[in-house]
Design a protein around this motif. Sequence first.
Motif, PDB file in Angstrom:
ATOM      1  N   THR A 165       2.536 -56.005 120.428  1.00 54.07           N
ATOM      2  CA  THR A 165       3.729 -56.722 120.893  1.00 54.07           C
ATOM      3  C   THR A 165       4.547 -57.234 119.713  1.00 54.07           C
ATOM      4  OG1 THR A 165       2.552 -57.402 122.881  1.00 54.07           O
ATOM      5  CG2 THR A 165       4.553 -58.624 122.310  1.00 54.07           C
ATOM      6  N   GLN A 166       3.843 -57.769 118.709  1.00 53.82           N
ATOM      7  CA  GLN A 166       4.537 -58.282 117.529  1.00 53.82           C
ATOM      8  C   GLN A 166       5.256 -57.165 116.778  1.00 53.82           C
ATOM      9  OE1 GLN A 166       1.585 -60.324 115.257  1.00 53.82           O
ATOM     10  NE2 GLN A 166       1.389 -62.032 116.703  1.00 53.82           N
ATOM     11  N   ILE A 167       4.610 -56.001 116.689  1.00 53.14           N
ATOM     12  CA  ILE A 167       5.250 -54.862 116.018  1.00 53.14           C
ATOM     13  C   ILE A 167       6.524 -54.460 116.755  1.00 53.14           C
ATOM     14  CG2 ILE A 167       4.996 -52.413 115.475  1.00 53.14           C
ATOM     15  CD1 ILE A 167       2.056 -52.977 114.892  1.00 53.14           C
ATOM     16  N   THR A 168       6.464 -54.462 118.086  1.00 51.36           N
ATOM     17  CA  THR A 168       7.641 -54.118 118.889  1.00 51.36           C
ATOM     18  C   THR A 168       8.768 -55.123 118.661  1.00 51.36           C
ATOM     19  OG1 THR A 168       6.238 -53.119 120.581  1.00 51.36           O
ATOM     20  CG2 THR A 168       8.485 -53.704 121.224  1.00 51.36           C
ATOM     21  N   TYR A 170      14.543 -55.828 113.644  1.00 54.13           N
ATOM     22  CA  TYR A 170      15.072 -55.008 112.546  1.00 54.13           C
ATOM     23  C   TYR A 170      16.298 -54.224 113.001  1.00 54.13           C
ATOM     24  CZ  TYR A 170      15.445 -51.090 109.319  1.00 54.13           C
ATOM     25  OH  TYR A 170      15.921 -50.143 108.463  1.00 54.13           O
ATOM     26  N   LEU A 171      16.211 -53.630 114.187  1.00 52.78           N
ATOM     27  CA  LEU A 171      17.346 -52.872 114.710  1.00 52.78           C
ATOM     28  C   LEU A 171      18.557 -53.777 114.932  1.00 52.78           C
ATOM     29  CD1 LEU A 171      15.519 -50.540 117.277  1.00 52.78           C
ATOM     30  CD2 LEU A 171      16.426 -49.923 115.025  1.00 52.78           C
TER      31      LEU A 171
END
Length: 241
Positions: free
Chosen positions: A53-56, A62-63
């Motif tokens: 979830t954190q990576i998402t 970032y986007l």
Amino acid sequence: MEKLIRVFAILVLIGSISLVEAQEGEEEQNSLGALFNKVKDIKVPDSVSNLPTQITEIKESYLETTKTLEMLRIEVGQLRDEVYMLKKENEELRAAVGVKAKENRVTAMLKPIEITASDLVAEFRSDKVAADAKYRDRYLKVVGLISAFETGSSSIEMFLRVDGSDSRVRCLLMAGPDFFVDVLPSQGQLISRNDRRPLLSVGQPVAVLGTCLGSGLNVEMGNSRIDGLVERRTERKPGSK
């Protein structure tokens, strides 16, 4: 008898070995079970369990940041273009103002100082130094009444009357193709050399444009011309009188 003893000993040895192996197998089984239970009971930290979830979230952030930076880059480019255009307009405006100021200075230099003959003489009589600084070598337009005409060696002299003074404004008029005239001093007239008709007479009001040369007995005006008066030389046709 001896053989029986050997067989018994072998059986006892085999039994002992089997017992030991059974105990070791049980201990090994007990050890693996305990280890499995311990691993099973280990709690995974939330920071690790929530890692996908954190990576998402990091990817989305970032986007979003990339999108914001792109918008800022576009805005900076637009601002740079606007600054360039404003700078260019400012340079053009400064150039135009400079040209206009120069034109104004030239116009001011060409525009004559208007004054009456009486006032001009009065200023020189009141304070010659101040009047000299104010009017000498300046382009003037002097208005007054004609008091006399005289002829010089290369010019025509016209005098303007001054109220309450014997001094006058002496104007040196240069004859030429656009001022083709003669003077009749005794009659107080300026006449055309083309057809001898009168152009000006003593007592008439005139405006004289010229350069002030200072004051002596009279206030002198050089390189003068009569405002509005042009008398061009005309070629006579053969046989005409």
